[in-house]
Enzyme design. Structure first.
Site: not given
Ligand code: GLN
Length: 189
Positions: A80, A171, A173
């Site tokens: 992410c 994610h 994890e």
């Molecule tokens: N929206 C976050 C970003 O732009 C990422 C979201 C996440 O890591 N769950 O950094």
């Protein structure tokens, strides 16, 4: 096997728990010496807020040593916000962080209504995987033939591998499925 988990912000504890369950040793990376004074076999860049993480990497003087570690081939698992940190380009944004992954990512790509959701997707080599997306990005464009597609959900690329770097929009994890972390540990061996 010692895995450095970036621990300046975001969802790092869940990664540590999962890796330790699989028998790996983890080290929290909070300052430069955590990187330079440990021999790290792998690196995890967790989810969170990429702008904050990018800023802290620079302020804490960790940026260059993390980037050097990736460039010398240390296996990286990025989820992410971690995917955004790695990306060479961020769509509609001139900022770039580590820039070691030749893709363009789109941040918060699923809009407000679909801000967070869980879905099942096919993951290369693993089959069906339950994926949790939290204000997730996706890969909008690949910038190298060597970027391997690992997963696509609803026509969007949500997981890629480029050499030693695995980047996921979701994610892995959260929940009980450890297969992606196992895959990562196998990549180190
Ligand atoms: N929206 C976050 C970003 O732009 C990422 C979201 C996440 O890591 N769950 O950094």
């Amino acid at each position: 096997m010692k895995i450095g988990v970036l621990a300046v912000q975001g969802a790092f504890i869940e990664h540590e728990r999962m890796l330790e369950r699989l028998g790996a040793q983890t080290v929290e990376l909070r300052k430069k010496s955590d990187i330079t004074e440990n021999v790290l076999d792998g690196l995890v860049l967790p989810g969170g807020e990429s702008t904050v993480q990018g800023k802290l990497l620079r302020e804490l003087d960790m940026f260059d040593s993390i980037k050097a570690l990736i460039e010398k081939g240390t296996p990286v698992l990025a989820t992410c916000a971690g995917m955004i940190l790695l990306a060479r380009h961020i769509s509609g944004d001139s900022s770039v962080h580590l820039g070691t992954l030749p893709v363009t990512v789109k941040r918060n790509a699923y809009g407000r209504q679909l801000g967070s959701f869980v879905t099942k997707g096919d993951f290369k080599g693993l089959g069906e995987f339950e994926m949790t997306f939290i204000r997730a990005p996706y890969v909008e464009k690949s910038e190298s033939d060597e970027v391997e597609l690992l997963s696509e959900v609803a026509g969007k690329t949500v997981a890629v591998r480029y050499k030693n770097q695995i980047a996921l929009a979701f994610h892995p994890e959260v929940g009980e499925d450890t297969r992606i972390h196992e895959l990562f540990l196998k990549m180190i061996k």
